[in-house]
Design a protein around this motif. Sequence first.
Motif, mmCIF file in Angstrom:
data_model
loop_
_atom_site.group_PDB
_atom_site.id
_atom_site.type_symbol
_atom_site.label_atom_id
_atom_site.label_comp_id
_atom_site.label_asym_id
_atom_site.label_seq_id
_atom_site.Cartn_x
_atom_site.Cartn_y
_atom_site.Cartn_z
ATOM 1 N N ALA B 18 -4.729 -9.997 1.842
ATOM 2 C CA ALA B 18 -3.366 -9.528 2.114
ATOM 3 C C ALA B 18 -2.487 -9.701 0.876
ATOM 4 O O ALA B 18 -1.745 -8.789 0.497
ATOM 5 C CB ALA B 18 -2.778 -10.282 3.299
ATOM 6 N N ILE B 19 -2.586 -10.862 0.226
ATOM 7 C CA ILE B 19 -1.742 -11.110 -0.942
ATOM 8 C C ILE B 19 -2.136 -10.194 -2.096
ATOM 9 O O ILE B 19 -1.283 -9.651 -2.801
ATOM 10 C CB ILE B 19 -1.816 -12.598 -1.351
ATOM 11 N N PHE B 20 -3.447 -9.993 -2.252
ATOM 12 C CA PHE B 20 -3.908 -9.149 -3.348
ATOM 13 C C PHE B 20 -3.468 -7.699 -3.144
ATOM 14 O O PHE B 20 -2.865 -7.087 -4.017
ATOM 15 C CB PHE B 20 -5.438 -9.237 -3.456
ATOM 16 N N VAL B 21 -3.740 -7.166 -1.952
ATOM 17 C CA VAL B 21 -3.475 -5.742 -1.708
ATOM 18 C C VAL B 21 -1.973 -5.456 -1.582
ATOM 19 O O VAL B 21 -1.489 -4.447 -2.080
ATOM 20 C CB VAL B 21 -4.204 -5.254 -0.437
ATOM 21 N N PHE B 22 -1.235 -6.366 -0.946
ATOM 22 C CA PHE B 22 0.171 -6.054 -0.654
ATOM 23 C C PHE B 22 1.156 -6.822 -1.528
ATOM 24 O O PHE B 22 2.350 -6.768 -1.298
ATOM 25 C CB PHE B 22 0.460 -6.270 0.828
ATOM 26 N N PHE B 23 0.635 -7.577 -2.497
ATOM 27 C CA PHE B 23 1.553 -8.207 -3.454
ATOM 28 C C PHE B 23 1.120 -7.923 -4.890
ATOM 29 O O PHE B 23 1.860 -7.296 -5.656
ATOM 30 C CB PHE B 23 1.654 -9.714 -3.200
ATOM 31 N N PHE B 24 -0.097 -8.351 -5.257
ATOM 32 C CA PHE B 24 -0.498 -8.194 -6.663
ATOM 33 C C PHE B 24 -0.644 -6.729 -7.078
ATOM 34 O O PHE B 24 -0.152 -6.334 -8.140
ATOM 35 C CB PHE B 24 -1.792 -8.961 -6.937
ATOM 36 N N ILE B 25 -1.295 -5.920 -6.230
ATOM 37 C CA ILE B 25 -1.441 -4.510 -6.589
ATOM 38 C C ILE B 25 -0.075 -3.822 -6.713
ATOM 39 O O ILE B 25 0.181 -3.140 -7.700
ATOM 40 C CB ILE B 25 -2.386 -3.778 -5.597
ATOM 41 N N PRO B 26 0.846 -4.055 -5.744
ATOM 42 C CA PRO B 26 2.180 -3.459 -5.929
ATOM 43 C C PRO B 26 2.888 -3.917 -7.209
ATOM 44 O O PRO B 26 3.585 -3.121 -7.829
ATOM 45 C CB PRO B 26 2.940 -3.914 -4.680
ATOM 46 N N VAL B 27 2.692 -5.177 -7.601
ATOM 47 C CA VAL B 27 3.343 -5.627 -8.842
ATOM 48 C C VAL B 27 2.821 -4.813 -10.021
ATOM 49 O O VAL B 27 3.596 -4.309 -10.850
ATOM 50 C CB VAL B 27 3.094 -7.139 -9.084
ATOM 51 N N ILE B 28 1.494 -4.661 -10.073
ATOM 52 C CA ILE B 28 0.905 -3.891 -11.170
ATOM 53 C C ILE B 28 1.338 -2.425 -11.086
ATOM 54 O O ILE B 28 1.714 -1.806 -12.082
ATOM 55 C CB ILE B 28 -0.639 -4.018 -11.140
ATOM 56 N N ALA B 29 1.315 -1.890 -9.855
ATOM 57 C CA ALA B 29 1.713 -0.490 -9.664
ATOM 58 C C ALA B 29 3.159 -0.278 -10.104
ATOM 59 O O ALA B 29 3.471 0.729 -10.749
ATOM 60 C CB ALA B 29 1.535 -0.094 -8.204
ATOM 61 N N ALA B 30 4.031 -1.239 -9.782
ATOM 62 C CA ALA B 30 5.438 -1.106 -10.168
ATOM 63 C C ALA B 30 5.562 -1.060 -11.685
ATOM 64 O O ALA B 30 6.356 -0.299 -12.241
ATOM 65 C CB ALA B 30 6.258 -2.266 -9.598
ATOM 66 N N PHE B 31 4.732 -1.885 -12.343
ATOM 67 C CA PHE B 31 4.757 -1.910 -13.805
ATOM 68 C C PHE B 31 4.363 -0.539 -14.346
ATOM 69 O O PHE B 31 5.032 0.003 -15.238
ATOM 70 C CB PHE B 31 3.794 -2.996 -14.304
ATOM 71 N N VAL B 32 3.305 0.046 -13.787
ATOM 72 C CA VAL B 32 2.851 1.369 -14.232
ATOM 73 C C VAL B 32 3.925 2.419 -13.939
ATOM 74 O O VAL B 32 4.281 3.218 -14.801
ATOM 75 C CB VAL B 32 1.519 1.745 -13.535
ATOM 76 N N ILE B 33 4.466 2.376 -12.715
ATOM 77 C CA ILE B 33 5.473 3.377 -12.320
ATOM 78 C C ILE B 33 6.697 3.334 -13.236
ATOM 79 O O ILE B 33 7.313 4.355 -13.521
ATOM 80 C CB ILE B 33 5.889 3.166 -10.841
ATOM 81 N N SER B 34 7.004 2.133 -13.741
ATOM 82 C CA SER B 34 8.206 2.014 -14.580
ATOM 83 C C SER B 34 8.053 2.775 -15.897
ATOM 84 O O SER B 34 9.031 2.971 -16.615
ATOM 85 C CB SER B 34 8.535 0.543 -14.838
ATOM 86 N N PHE B 35 6.832 3.208 -16.221
ATOM 87 C CA PHE B 35 6.620 4.004 -17.430
ATOM 88 C C PHE B 35 6.420 5.481 -17.102
ATOM 89 O O PHE B 35 5.920 6.248 -17.914
ATOM 90 C CB PHE B 35 5.416 3.472 -18.221
ATOM 91 N N THR B 36 6.793 5.874 -15.870
ATOM 92 C CA THR B 36 6.659 7.285 -15.483
ATOM 93 C C THR B 36 8.007 7.837 -15.039
ATOM 94 O O THR B 36 8.962 7.086 -14.852
ATOM 95 C CB THR B 36 5.690 7.449 -14.288
ATOM 96 N N ASP B 37 8.044 9.158 -14.837
ATOM 97 C CA ASP B 37 9.270 9.780 -14.309
ATOM 98 C C ASP B 37 9.138 10.012 -12.800
ATOM 99 O O ASP B 37 9.597 11.016 -12.277
ATOM 100 C CB ASP B 37 9.571 11.086 -15.047
ATOM 101 N N PHE B 38 8.500 9.068 -12.127
ATOM 102 C CA PHE B 38 8.259 9.172 -10.682
ATOM 103 C C PHE B 38 9.565 9.460 -9.936
ATOM 104 O O PHE B 38 10.503 8.670 -9.985
ATOM 105 C CB PHE B 38 7.663 7.850 -10.186
ATOM 106 N N ASP B 39 9.617 10.610 -9.232
ATOM 107 C CA ASP B 39 10.855 10.973 -8.528
ATOM 108 C C ASP B 39 10.537 11.510 -7.136
ATOM 109 O O ASP B 39 9.423 11.342 -6.639
ATOM 110 C CB ASP B 39 11.669 11.989 -9.337
ATOM 111 N N ILE B 40 11.501 12.190 -6.520
ATOM 112 C CA ILE B 40 11.342 12.618 -5.122
ATOM 113 C C ILE B 40 10.174 13.584 -4.930
ATOM 114 O O ILE B 40 9.523 13.589 -3.890
ATOM 115 C CB ILE B 40 12.674 13.231 -4.608
ATOM 116 N N TYR B 41 9.861 14.367 -5.972
ATOM 117 C CA TYR B 41 8.735 15.291 -5.844
ATOM 118 C C TYR B 41 7.412 14.539 -5.868
ATOM 119 O O TYR B 41 6.456 14.895 -5.202
ATOM 120 C CB TYR B 41 8.771 16.335 -6.965
ATOM 121 N N ALA B 42 7.392 13.475 -6.665
ATOM 122 C CA ALA B 42 6.152 12.711 -6.807
ATOM 123 C C ALA B 42 5.822 11.936 -5.534
ATOM 124 O O ALA B 42 4.671 11.555 -5.315
ATOM 125 C CB ALA B 42 6.255 11.766 -7.996
#
Lengths: 271, 292
Positions: B18-42
């Motif tokens: 639970a911690i890995f899938v719903f905490f650590f992965i989101p942290v990494i994903a957030a880091f990746v997303i912060s380098f994209t132009d992720f918007d309402i279409y995405a």
Amino acid sequence: MLSKKVILYFILITGGIITLAPFVWMLSASFMYDGHANVYPPRFIPDIFTLTQYEVLFQRLDIGKNFINSLFLSITVTAVSLFFNSMAGFAFAKYRFKGKNKLFNLLLSSMIIPAQVTMLPLFLMLKSVGLINTYMAVIIPGMANIFGIFLIRQYVLSIPDSLIESAKIDGASDFRIYRSIILPLAMPILVTLAIFTFMGTWNDFLWPLIALTDNSMYTMPVALANLMGEHSKDPELMMAGSVVTIIPVIIVFLALQKYYIKGIMMGSVKG
Amino acid sequence: MRIRYSAPYLFLTPALTAIFVFFFIPVIAAFVISFTDFDIYAINNFGTARFIGFDNYKALINDQLFWTSLKNTFYFVIAAGPLSIAISLGAAILLSSKLVRLKPLFRLTYFLPVVTTLVAVAIVWRFIYHPRFGILNYFLEFFGINPIDWLGDPNWAMPAIILMAVWKNFGYNMIIFIAGLQNIPEDLYEAATIDGANGWQKFKKITLPMLAPTTLFISIITMIGFFQLFAEPYVMTQGGPLNSTLSIVQYMYQEGFRWWNMGYSAAIAFVLFLIIFTGTLIQFKLQKSPEA
């Protein structure tokens, strides 16, 4: 010596009045008719006592539904996370396995990451599997938490190994040891953690605000904040809503305050 | 004795998954997303998001509103943090006095705001701050203070939120300080009394140094909590007036979940993380240096 005592009590009582005044006013205004709290000077006792505001809340605004949502989610998250955290805490306290200390330290040091960081991807994850605006959206991120594992581990460490050893000699399985020895002996910390989790889930705001999009799914705090948008000029109604929101946590706290306060002290004396 | 290797892993799996899938992965994903132009279409089609390097972070530097939210949040943390800690310590010392009876009752009273729902009490305080009918202005009038438009005046809105936050939180740290005070050996004070030390000297030379580890812990958890300011301005001011109470988390929420600029919002979230991380390090360093 007497004067020192008088000053001491004066400060403490003044502090107590300041601390309680908002609650007293809230309670009083919640029993007033529309407009009766918008008076100068403010009233700390209703001029005419009425339950109108509570009737409006439960009959017209259907706040009972939100209350049930909050209650269901808080109880479920508490039960699930207590089960998961206690197993993990037991494993960290009483087993030797490869990479244990590294894993535990990784968990502890990641406690500094604010939950807000995870919320965007979590929202996207849950949305892609259609779980946004369901109970699961609130339950899933609450299933396990690092602080809970830490608290239980600290407590289980103090349970003597000899108890576990003798149970093993008697042929008890690992799960049996967890269920029949660890859980009963760790009951005080489990109660403490249960209160923390229940209150934390009940009081939580930002994540339910993001994850629940429909009025009928809202938890109490989200429903209340939403209500504030339309009723910012109705202190009587809003105070009744606040009373209903606060009462369950106050009851849980007053009933189990010893465990709660002990938990705060335990959490603060970590190595 | 039989060694059961699998047992610890079975016990760990549910929580760690639970911690890995719903905490650590989101942290990494957030880091990746912060380098994209992720918007309402995405949101409906992840494929449309593109990597844009540090553009989000660069944009933040030129974003006036972001700086305002930073400034407001720092104002809040720097004022409310020390103020609430000082009051917590004061209350803890008073409640540790041998002269006081009914200690549990006082402790319970001061602790009550801590357990209550933040959104609910923020709403209560919104009415307490009402310029005409609010009980605060009513009390202040006894001291000859003219009515203040607490939440309507850009200069008063943040102090109002600070006052409420101090009221809400001081009881928590008070409990920890009481525990810390109990651990100070009584004979230290007795020895100091024999040497002729007065109350203030004892406080400065015994109480404060002996409480240092407690104070460090309290400072860190208080700071981390206060940097996440959100519900108070959301309920009481919506960030206004004139953005004077807009906080970092609120700005992140608006960008991410109102305008769906998720890449930008993730960048804001990481700046918040960085600030909290740095703040924690600084406090550890300060504590280690002798003069603190």
